[in-house]
Each structure stands twice: as structure tokens, then as C-alpha cells.
Write a protein that holds these residues in place. Structure first.
Motif, mmCIF file in Angstrom:
data_model
loop_
_atom_site.group_PDB
_atom_site.id
_atom_site.type_symbol
_atom_site.label_atom_id
_atom_site.label_comp_id
_atom_site.label_asym_id
_atom_site.label_seq_id
_atom_site.Cartn_x
_atom_site.Cartn_y
_atom_site.Cartn_z
ATOM 1 N N GLU A 165 11.272 0.118 -4.414
ATOM 2 C CA GLU A 165 10.717 0.672 -5.720
ATOM 3 C C GLU A 165 11.822 1.860 -6.375
ATOM 4 O OE1 GLU A 165 8.117 -0.090 -7.472
ATOM 5 O OE2 GLU A 165 8.141 1.617 -8.834
ATOM 6 N N GLN A 175 4.110 5.492 -5.705
ATOM 7 C CA GLN A 175 3.902 5.494 -7.088
ATOM 8 C C GLN A 175 3.013 6.765 -7.666
ATOM 9 O OE1 GLN A 175 2.995 1.537 -8.169
ATOM 10 N NE2 GLN A 175 4.800 0.869 -8.044
ATOM 11 N N GLN A 176 1.839 6.770 -6.822
ATOM 12 C CA GLN A 176 1.144 7.879 -7.175
ATOM 13 C C GLN A 176 1.444 9.126 -7.018
ATOM 14 O OE1 GLN A 176 -2.692 7.713 -4.954
ATOM 15 N NE2 GLN A 176 -3.580 9.287 -5.960
ATOM 16 N N ILE A 177 2.433 9.562 -5.889
ATOM 17 C CA ILE A 177 3.209 10.749 -5.931
ATOM 18 C C ILE A 177 3.997 11.038 -6.833
ATOM 19 C CG2 ILE A 177 4.556 12.014 -4.278
ATOM 20 C CD1 ILE A 177 3.165 10.661 -1.737
ATOM 21 N N PHE A 186 7.175 12.141 -0.732
ATOM 22 C CA PHE A 186 6.742 11.110 -0.118
ATOM 23 C C PHE A 186 6.970 10.985 1.433
ATOM 24 C CE2 PHE A 186 7.234 6.632 1.280
ATOM 25 C CZ PHE A 186 6.151 6.360 1.175
ATOM 26 N N ARG A 212 0.822 -1.019 0.016
ATOM 27 C CA ARG A 212 0.075 0.043 0.017
ATOM 28 C C ARG A 212 0.777 1.084 0.159
ATOM 29 N NH1 ARG A 212 -2.322 -1.206 4.228
ATOM 30 N NH2 ARG A 212 -1.557 0.293 5.461
ATOM 31 N N ARG A 225 3.812 10.107 -9.999
ATOM 32 C CA ARG A 225 2.987 10.400 -11.222
ATOM 33 C C ARG A 225 2.514 11.869 -11.073
ATOM 34 N NH1 ARG A 225 1.461 4.917 -10.718
ATOM 35 N NH2 ARG A 225 -0.669 5.815 -9.512
ATOM 36 N N GLN A 226 2.113 12.161 -9.994
ATOM 37 C CA GLN A 226 1.769 13.636 -9.920
ATOM 38 C C GLN A 226 2.898 14.680 -9.904
ATOM 39 O OE1 GLN A 226 -0.266 13.303 -6.007
ATOM 40 N NE2 GLN A 226 -1.960 12.422 -6.791
ATOM 41 N N GLN A 227 3.949 14.249 -9.815
ATOM 42 C CA GLN A 227 5.100 15.421 -9.792
ATOM 43 C C GLN A 227 5.402 15.669 -11.272
ATOM 44 O OE1 GLN A 227 6.795 17.081 -7.227
ATOM 45 N NE2 GLN A 227 5.437 16.034 -5.814
ATOM 46 N N ARG A 269 2.392 1.849 -3.407
ATOM 47 C CA ARG A 269 1.307 2.458 -4.401
ATOM 48 C C ARG A 269 1.228 3.889 -4.190
ATOM 49 N NH1 ARG A 269 -1.445 -2.529 -3.177
ATOM 50 N NH2 ARG A 269 -2.737 -1.346 -1.655
ATOM 51 N N GLU A 270 1.185 4.309 -2.917
ATOM 52 C CA GLU A 270 1.030 5.701 -2.559
ATOM 53 C C GLU A 270 2.119 6.410 -3.175
ATOM 54 O OE1 GLU A 270 0.634 6.149 1.702
ATOM 55 O OE2 GLU A 270 -1.490 5.179 1.555
#
Length: 519
Positions: free
Chosen positions: A155, A64-66, A89, A58, A68-70, A61-62
Motif C-alpha cells: 500500500e 489505511q485507517q491509521i 502503524f 485486514r 486517515r486518522q493522522q 485496512r488497519e
């Protein structure tokens, strides 16, 4: 020597049923308990690992989301872009407890980490950190370190196609493992206590269940030839109760057989003693009356013949239990009935009748059936007088063949009908005429017993219908074989209008009795 005796004693103790039940029950309980504890321990460990895997996944995944948002700023160096993502992060990272932490690595070196990271990991696991820092693809695994067992997910941070850093999310489950181990350590003594109580209950239960068997053994040991009266009390409805009932029934049969044997030997001895005494008397008086030698010898031979007939009857009854007692073959019932009638009608001055003849082949021993019918006819002659009627007949009904001898003699008292088929039994109301006895020979009380034995050897039985003062009917009933192709109608060359046999028993009324000797 003492050691050998002790070992032998313990071996005998263990070979008895109660200790073996107890030991096997204890081993089964112990095996079940240990297996349950180990399986439970394994399940809890696997659940902890699943929870660790879910946590780090989990967090990844958070991350990876951050990432992508950068927004990618081309004016900023790739390494700096990686630090921006890692900082973003770690700024929002909130571990669930002190066993969760994150480590950011740049160019193979530790860049930042959360506050909960143990110092042992940073100081003593440099090789592991270096390995994580060189990863170019995502990786997850479980490793044992100085800080404990760690489940991690690494990651890589890729900028412009190049790996600039690695984020590692770590969960240490040692504290949870300790909780599980502590619970197991609490369960073990509790389980041992339960096993001890269960073992005590098993020992007492085994003793209670096996108690009837001990009583059965004691009873069997106490049974002697002179005392077969002891029986075991039946309790419950389980297998032990069924065994006890079967054992009691076996004792009943043994007691009946033993008493019957004793009675038979006593009666046989009495019957044989009489002719022996007579012969002895004749021989002792022979020297005083030599002129009567021929007459004395004739009387002695007659007594010897009577003994021979008695012994032959006893041997026949003994052979009736053997499988080769009968020589079975198919016979036509009507021919057999007519042949019997022709044989008996000259035996005495009576009104002989052939009432009916059954039409069916039957599988019988012709000689034995003839012997049984002759015994019944001799019995009828003894209990009738000149001019009385004696009838023979046969019929087929309900898969059985019936062969009967009916007389109009004195009949049999009710109290005699139940025992008249016993060996050496005689009717108390019988009045035997001297001339008839002389013609038919001495009655030893074995005739009806032989009839019953022959009927039973054929799988059948003997029925008696008698009324004092109105005569008797003895009927030999023999089952027909299923494969026998038979005709069930009645026929009689001399008495075509006679009633069928089943109507013969329709006269059972007040004072009459049907005695069934099926065993």
C-alpha cells in the motif's frame, strides 16, 4: 517357447471374469483415492491462500485507517509525514505468528520492518524490495522467494499527491504448506493399506458372486442326452439367482422336450412296426396261396394306406410348429358351423343335432378347423352306439369363439382326461365297435393331439367336459381378433330356442371335469 507359454497363460488368466473384475475394481479404487488426495491437497492449499489474503487485507485496512486518522501538518515535510504514519502503524502492529511481518519502505529503501522478517528476504531479495519501493498504486500477489512462498499486499503512502513510501504486509505460508504435505504423506500409506484390504475383499467377493456361474458351467458341461436331471441350487434374489432360475427352467423344458421326443419316436416306431409286420406276413404267404393273390394284395394295400395315414398325421403334427401351418382368412362362424354339420350327419347312424350357431366373423384356417372338428366327430362316433346323440354347435362369448362336439356316449374316465390329448394316447375304457372301426379307419391315438395342435396354432385351446357313462363335450376355443366386428348373440335356423353355449358349461357338477389344454 517358454516365454510364449507364460504370456499365453497370463493372458488367459486375465481374460477370465474374476481377474478382470478385480483389476478394474482396483484401478477404480486407486483412481478414486489418488483423485481424492489431490483434490483435498488443492483445497487445503487454496484455503491457506485465502487465509493469507484475508490476513494481509485486514492489516492493510488497519493501516489505511491509521493514515486517515493522522492530521496533516503543513509545517512538516511530506517525507516526514510518511514516516509518522508508518511509525504509527508499526508501533501497534501485532503479527498473528512468526510468518506474518510488515516492511516499510521510503524512497525505494527499507525504512523499518517488524521483528519476524527473515534475513534471507532482506539480503537475497533486493530486487523484490526495490520493486515494492517503487510502487505508486496498491498491489498484491504471490511470489516465490528465498524465504519461501510469500503472499503480500503493498500500500503506497501518498502525501500531497506524491508517493512518499510503501507499506508491505507479508504472509509466508510455507509452514502451513508443510503441515498439509505431512498430513498427505500420512494419508498415502493409510490409503494404500485400505486399498490392499479392499482388493482382497473384492477378490473374495468376485469369487463368491461368480461361484454360481462356475456351477452353471459345470452343470451345462455335465448334461448329456442321457442325463438332464441335474439342476443348480438357487441362492438369493439377485441377477445371478434369476439367471440360475432361468437356466433350470430351460433345462426343465429341454428335458420335457427330449423325453417327449424319445416317447414319440418309441410310439411312432411301434405303430409303424405293426403294419410292416402284417404286410411282410401277407407277402411271405403269397407264394403258398397264389389263388388268393388279389385278396392278399388288397390287404397289403390297406395296411400301406394305414401307414400313409399315420405318416400324414405325424407330418401334420410336425408342421403345426411352423409359421405357414395355417392359411388364415375371415369366415362367418354360423356358415362354417352349418357346413360342418351338413358334412358329419351322414357319417354314422346317430341322432345328429345342431345346437347353436355363433354370429361373428372369425379369422381361421377353414381346412384345419374342419379337420379338427372331423377328428372330434370321429372320436364321438367311436364312443357312441347307434341311436346315441351327437351334437355340434358354436357360440361367441368374452372375445372367444367356441366350437364344440358333444356326445352321449360312454364318457372318459377321470384318469384318462389328463393324458388323452397326448400323442398315441387312448382311453382305457373305450369299447370300439368293429363295424365303426372299419368305417372310420384304425385309431392311431393322434386324432386329439391333432385337434389340440390346430387349436393352439390358432392361439386357442381345447376344453373337455366329460363324465363316465354320460358322454363328453370337446370344445375348440379360438380368440377373436380385436378388430373383428362381431355380433355376440346366438342364432340357429333349426333350434332357435336352444340355450346359449355358456349355459352348456353350467352343468358342471359332481363327477364332471373340465380339462383345459391351454399351454
Amino acid at each position: 517357447m517358454r516365454v510364449v507359454t507364460t504370456v499365453k497363460h497370463w493372458r488367459q488368466w486375465f481374460n477370465s471374469t474374476r481377474p478382470r473384475i478385480f483389476v478394474w475394481y482396483f484401478l477404480l479404487t486407486a483412481f478414486s483415492s489418488v483423485t481424492s488426495i489431490l483434490v483435498t491437497h488443492h483445497i487445503l492449499y487454496e484455503r491457506i491462500r485465502d487465509q493469507s489474503r484475508e490476513y494481509v487485507s485486514r492489516q492493510i485496512r488497519e493501516f489505511q485507517q491509521i493514515a486517515r486518522q493522522q492530521r496533516i501538518d503543513t509545517t512538516v515535510a511530506p517525507e516526514q509525514q510518511a514516516t509518522i504514519v508508518l511509525d504509527a502503524f508499526l508501533a501497534q502492529y501485532e503479527p498473528v505468528d512468526a510468518d506474518d511481518y510488515a516492511i516499510a519502505l521510503l524512497n525505494g529503501q527499507v525504512y523499518r520492518y517488524s521483528n519476524q522478517v527473515p534475513a534471507k528476504l532482506l539480503v537475497e531479495e533486493a530486487d523484490l524490495l526495490q520493486e515494492w519501493g517503487q510502487l505508486t498504486t496498491p498491489n498484491h500477489d504471490i511470489v516465490n522467494t528465498a524465504a519461501g512462498e510469500l503472499f503480500y499486499f503493498a500500500e503506497p503512502v501518498v502525501v500531497n499527491g506524491q508517493t512518499q513510501g510503501v507499506l508491505v504486509i507479508v504472509h509466508c505460508a510455507d509452514s502451513e504448506y508443510q503441515v498439509v504435505n505431512g498430513a498427505v504423506l500420512l494419508i498415502i500409506p493409510a490409503t494404500l493399506g485400505v486399498m490392499a484390504v479392499a482388493a482382497a475383499i473384492a477378490w473374495a467377493t468376485a469369487g463368491r458372486v461368480l461361484a454360481p456361474l462356475r456351477v452353471l458351467t459345470q452343470t451345462a458341461q455335465s448334461i448329456t442326452e442321457s442325463d438332464m436331471t441335474q439342476r443348480i441350487a438357487v441362492e438369493g434374489t439377485d441377477e445371478i439367482a434369476h439367471l440360475t432360475t432361468t437356466f433350470n427352467e430351460m433345462l426343465d423344458r429341454l428335458q420335457i422336450a427330449f423325453e417327449s421326443q424319445q416317447e414319440f419316436l418309441k410310439d411312432a416306431g411301434h405303430e409303424l412296426r405293426t403294419p410292416i409286420t402284417v404286410i411282410r406276413g401277407y407277402l411271405e404267404t403269397l407264394k403258398y396261396r397264389p389263388e388268393r393273390q388279389a385278396e392278399t394284395i388288397a390287404l397289403a394295400i390297406d395296411e400301406l394306406d394305414r401307414m400313409n395315414r399315420l405318416v400324414n398325421d405325424l407330418l401334420l403334427l410336425a408342421k403345426a410348429e411352423r409359421p405357414d401351418f395355417l392359411a388364415l382368412r375371415l369366415e362367418e362362424l354360423d356358415w362354417l358351423t352349418e357346413e360342418l354339420y351338413l358334412k358329419v350327419r351322414s357319417m354314422a347312424d346317430r341322432q345328429w343335432k345342431l345346437e347353436s350357431k355363433g354370429l361373428s366373423p372369425i379369422r381361421v384356417d377353414r381346412q384345419r378347423i374342419t379337420q379338427a372338428v372331423m377328428n372330434l366327430v370321429q372320436n364321438a362316433i367311436r364312443h357312441t352306439q347307434e341311436g346315441d346323440a351327437i351334437a355340434l354347435g358354436s357360440s361367441v362369448r368374452d372375445d372367444h369363439a367356441y366350437i364344440w362336439v358333444r356326445d352321449t356316449g360312454e364318457g372318459i374316465a377321470l384318469e384318462d382326461q389328463a393324458r388323452i390329448f397326448e400323442r398315441f394316447a387312448r382311453a382305457t375304457t373305450r369299447q370300439i365297435q368293429g363295424d365303426v372301426d372299419e368305417a372310420l379307419g384304425e385309431n392311431h391315438g393322434l386324432g386329439l393331439a391333432i385337434v389340440e395342435a390346430i387349436a393352439q396354432a390358432h392361439g386357442g385351446w381345447v376344453e373337455l367336459l366329460s363324465r363316465p357313462g354320460q358322454g363328453s363335450t370337446f370344445t375348440i376355443v379360438i380368440p377373436l381378433e380385436a378388430s373383428t366386428d362381431r355380433a355376440t348373440h346366438e342364432s340357429d335356423s333349426d333350434h332357435r330356442r336352444q340355450s346359449p353355449h355358456h349355459r352348456l358349461f353350467g352343468v358342471r357338477s359332481t363327477g364332471a371335469r373340465l380339462h383345459d389344454h391351454r399351454r
